[in-house]
Design an enzyme around this catalytic site. Structure first.
Site, mmCIF file in Angstrom:
data_model
loop_
_atom_site.group_PDB
_atom_site.id
_atom_site.type_symbol
_atom_site.label_atom_id
_atom_site.label_comp_id
_atom_site.label_asym_id
_atom_site.label_seq_id
_atom_site.Cartn_x
_atom_site.Cartn_y
_atom_site.Cartn_z
ATOM 1 N N ASP A 245 0.823 -1.512 -0.296
ATOM 2 C CA ASP A 245 0.234 -0.260 -0.041
ATOM 3 C C ASP A 245 1.172 1.496 -0.341
ATOM 4 O OD1 ASP A 245 -1.871 1.824 0.411
ATOM 5 O OD2 ASP A 245 -2.508 1.670 2.411
ATOM 6 N N ASP A 251 4.262 11.250 1.919
ATOM 7 C CA ASP A 251 4.375 12.163 3.099
ATOM 8 C C ASP A 251 5.568 11.997 3.738
ATOM 9 O OD1 ASP A 251 2.256 13.405 2.473
ATOM 10 O OD2 ASP A 251 0.904 11.756 3.454
ATOM 11 N N ALA A 281 7.510 2.565 4.442
ATOM 12 C CA ALA A 281 5.996 2.616 4.393
ATOM 13 C C ALA A 281 4.953 1.682 3.668
ATOM 14 C CB ALA A 281 5.798 3.925 4.627
ATOM 15 N N ARG A 284 3.355 -2.142 4.656
ATOM 16 C CA ARG A 284 2.211 -1.663 5.673
ATOM 17 C C ARG A 284 1.337 -0.543 4.754
ATOM 18 N NH1 ARG A 284 5.975 0.163 10.125
ATOM 19 N NH2 ARG A 284 7.044 -1.581 10.523
#
Ligand code: ADP
Length: 331
Positions: A245, A251, A281, A284
């Site tokens: 994902d 960000d 990131a 997950r």
């Protein structure tokens, strides 16, 4: 002495997610899953990403005096972010209404709410935060006038990092302050406004011609390109992982890069670290839930916690320890 490594000025949203078999057409009603409510918004996401890495972080944002606002404040505090700059009231907390179908396609309606009420005056009133912060980062989910005021309130010696998302043409005053401007391909197209060249190196040249001191182009699984006005263009490889994902990867990347720049790393070193943060990131699900601690980033790159990954002989940084693609940890 700075009190904060990073001040993030930006949005805070509650993401309201419903899974559906089929997204509704006009006039249609469909039944969906139970509602899932997640803290989000690019400003809140960046602050949580930096806080979780251990950066001393403050957030300047506005939320409503409601349950969603409290959820956002709680998630900031849980990540160690100072919420002294989070203003409460004036409008309901911003929300994103998201429906997702089994193929992963989604439809999203955003109500900016309190984000739209974060004013230039709010920025001026937060002068002490600006003076206490080594690096200031912003995005474009708040009014553009407010971002202009951020640039005007930067303390001497502090550094400004902008991820212009959602993208729109930017005034020269804002562009000139960016060091760096961080964009993906879509954002680069909108900011440049004319046809882009073929390669990311061409895009960087077109962006630099608009005035920023430096540019970082994020390229998803292909890593990133950094370019300084007077310096070379440097390709930053990504870390090979199994992506589940990619929400929030940009960000997390931006927050990590901004923090490391404040530690006086070069733009290429900071981007290499940020690429590892982005890589964890994407292994997950979710946005804020997916952001790693510094120890998790070090584990990904095969460096022990406490070591400085930028200076411990990591070469290229494109593989896991055994040369195998790394898998997401179960949580
Ligand atoms: P944005 O969400 O703003 O478009 P990207 O998708 O380019 O940003 O992701 C930001 C950074 O996260 C990338 O530059 C890269 O370093 C890292 N990243 C993103 N997707 C992957 C992936 N599939 N594998 C490894 N790293 C990734």
């Amino acid at each position: 002495m700075y009190d904060y490594d990073l001040l993030v000025v930006g949005s805070a949203n509650a993401d309201l997610v419903i899974r559906v078999e089929r997204r509704p057409a006009a006039g249609e009603t469909v039944l969906g899953s139970d509602l899932a409510v997640h803290p989000g918004g690019k400003g809140a996401n960046q602050a949580v990403a930096a806080g979780r890495l251990g950066a001393r972080t403050a957030l300047l944002a506005r939320v409503g005096d409601d349950g969603h606002g409290r959820l956002l404040l709680d998630s900031q505090r849980a990540a160690g972010v100072d919420t002294v700059g989070v203003l409460v009231g004036g409008a309901p907390t911003g929300i994103a209404l998201i429906t997702v179908d089994p193929s992963g396609d989604n439809s999203i309606v955003v109500s900016p709410g309190a984000n739209g009420r974060l004013t230039p005056e709010d920025v001026r009133a937060a002068g002490s935060l600006f003076h206490a912060s080594r690096v200031v980062s912003a995005q474009l989910e708040i009014p553009l006038d407010t971002v202009v005021e951020v640039v005007r309130n930067l303390a001497a010696g502090s550094r400004f990092v902008l991820n212009p998302s959602p993208p729109r043409p930017l005034p020269a005053e804002v562009l000139a302050a960016c060091d760096p401007l961080i964009v993906n391909e879509h954002e680069a197209r909108v900011i440049v406004g004319t046809a882009l060249g073929d390669s990311p190196e061409d895009w960087a040249a077109a962006l630099l011609a608009l005035g920023p001191r430096s540019v970082v182009i994020t390229l998803g699984a292909d890593g990133a390109l950094v370019a300084e006005r007077a310096g070379a263009r440097v390709r930053i490889p990504s870390v090979k992982v199994e992506a589940v994902d990619t929400t929030g990867a940009g960000d997390a990347f931006t927050a990590a890069l901004a923090w490391r720049l404040g530690r006086r790393e070069s733009l290429a070193e900071a981007a290499a670290y940020a690429a590892r943060v982005g890589a964890v990131a994407v292994t997950r699900p979710g946005a804020q839930e997916s952001f790693p601690t510094a120890e998790e980033v070090a584990a990904l790159s095969g460096v022990l916690p406490g070591d400085d990954p930028a200076t411990t002989g990591r070469k290229g940084g494109s593989e896991g320890l055994a040369g195998e693609p790394l898998r997401g940890e179960s949580r």
